[in-house]
Design a protein around this motif. Structure first.
Motif: not given
Length: 450
Positions: A350-375
């Motif tokens: 889980a990571y901090r946000t302005t609204k509290g903790y937010r769990p790491m979801t699979r979709q978020t992880f995969i989307v960000r993985l590809n975003k960073f990979a593309k970069a």
């Protein structure tokens, strides 16, 4: 996530050998099948697509036929693949269909005097626990397609189960040439699971199923063939790290999650959640499930006690040790804890946000993985590629085959596919080696005699 819309046109006629009555027309219906490809819109239960004599040369797709849509809100059926109205099949989420869709009472009466309602529910509950929620959702999608197929053939509801061998074979053949072999495999086993849940006989033998599934796999449209998952390497992870902000709460959690999955050779779903609201400490790892261990030689490892996994309902342990270089999982994990400090009883990444903790979801992880990979100038990265890459990395370091099989928690010989598909592993063993090493390598790498 892709969705497929399969159209069933008005029913005109049946094959001459059909045991079910003809009718001149039927209500069209459409079904959105989560995770399947749009190319499968060629499904036609009235006029199954012509089976090709040779594989068409079309570009490969990158769809995922085994993904399941996990929406909390039950959406209405699309206008064209709605099953016939029935009190036995209430509208519900795909993951609930095995449980809530009931066989006809006449079918259940064939089993003899019914047990008490309490005992029946207990048996059902115990049996359902044998399938993960994602598996139940996939099976539920297959169950819906099966019922729509039966409706299109005017099969009486009481004949939906127990299904006759001819009906099941017709169902499989109707899908052949429209879906991938894996999708059809999942759907046919979904129908079988429904029979199992209610204690109904399943007449199609394993050999029959296996033979038909081999056929549908060969006849699957070329566009549905998945590209082999490319292995994620340490070099790729290092390039991705260069695109992260190490002081950012999400980036810290993401990189810790990525390195933990890689160096423990784990599955992405074992450290992420399906949905934001899906957290359950009995199923998902928390910070409290992590411990440090020291062996008799003084070697330190970080141990993660997974409460439940795909292959074990009682949980399994995975681990990693400190690594040299920029992808050290210990450094990434400590940074995540320092920046995010997730609750002991909350999601581990889980990571901090302005609204509290937010769990790491699979979709978020995969989307960000590809975003960073593309970069970082890398191609598309798949979640399973992390596990493949970890396996290759450890094998190339000289970890014995059997040891890696244990670390990767493979219960079957599917692990051997890594040996046969990646020449980087095979090459060193094709040089001179001791007779003992050669014998062990041959035992693991050679194809079994059939």
């Amino acid at each position: 996530m892709d969705h497929l819309v399969a159209s069933i046109p008005p029913l005109r006629s049946y094959s001459r050998g059909s045991p079910y009555p003809r009718r001149s027309a039927a209500t069209s219906s459409i079904l959105t099948i989560p995770g399947a490809t749009r190319s499968a819109s060629r499904i036609n239960f009235v006029r199954p697509c012509t089976l090709p004599t040779s594989r068409p040369q079309v570009p490969r797709g990158s769809t995922r036929a085994n993904d399941v849509h996990h929406a909390e809100t039950v959406l209405p059926y699309p206008s064209n693949l709605t099953p016939a109205l029935s009190d036995l099949c209430p509208h519900c989420a795909a993951k609930d269909r095995l449980e809530k869709w009931l066989p006809h009472p006449d079918s259940l009466s064939l089993l003899g005097p019914p047990a008490t309602l309490e005992l029946q529910e207990r048996v059902k509950t115990v049996t359902l626990q044998g399938w993960a929620e994602s598996t139940r959702a996939t099976y539920g999608a297959g169950l819906l397609i099966y019922h729509v197929f039966c409706d299109s053939r005017e099969v009486p509801e009481k004949d939906h189960a127990p299904a006759k061998a001819a009906l099941v074979a017709s169902f499989v053949s109707a899908l052949a040439g429209s879906l991938s072999g894996k999708a059809i495999h999942n759907y046919i086993y979904g129908v079988r699971a429904w029979h199992t849940l209610y204690g109904l006989p399943w007449v199609l033998h394993e050999e029959q199923i296996a033979t038909m599934l081999k056929g549908v796999a060969k006849l699957a449209p070329h566009a549905l063939k998945q590209d082999k998952r490319k292995p994620v390497t340490i070099q790729m992870i290092s390039l991705i790290k260069d695109k992260l902000d190490q002081t950012n709460s999400f980036d810290a959690a993401f990189f810790a999650c990525l390195t933990t999955i890689f160096y423990s050779a784990a599955r992405v779903g074992e450290f992420t959640l399906r949905r934001l609201d899906a957290f359950n400490p009995a199923e998902h790892i928390t910070r409290g499930d992590v411990r440090d261990d020291i062996d008799r030689n003084g070697l330190h490892t970080k141990v993660f006690a997974l409460p439940r996994t795909k292959s074990s309902s009682t949980g399994e342990e995975v681990h990693w040790a400190r690594q040299d270089g920029s992808t050290d999982p210990l450094d990434a994990f400590d940074r995540h804890i320092a920046i995010n400090d997730p609750p002991v009883d909350g999601p581990l990444f889980a990571y901090r946000t302005t609204k509290g903790y937010r769990p790491m979801t699979r979709q978020t992880f995969i989307v960000r993985l590809n975003k960073f990979a593309k970069a970082a100038g890398l191609n598309c990265v798949h979640g399973h590629g992390i596990r493949i890459g970890a396996t290759l990395e450890y094998l190339l370091r000289g970890v014995p085959f059997d040891v890696m099989k244990v670390k990767g928690r493979w219960a079957s010989n599917a692990f051997q596919l890594y040996l046969r598909k990646h020449n980087q592993i095979l090459a060193p063993y094709m040089q001179s080696m001791s007779p003992e090493t050669a014998l062990e390598f041959t035992r693991l790498a050679m194809l079994p005699v059939r």
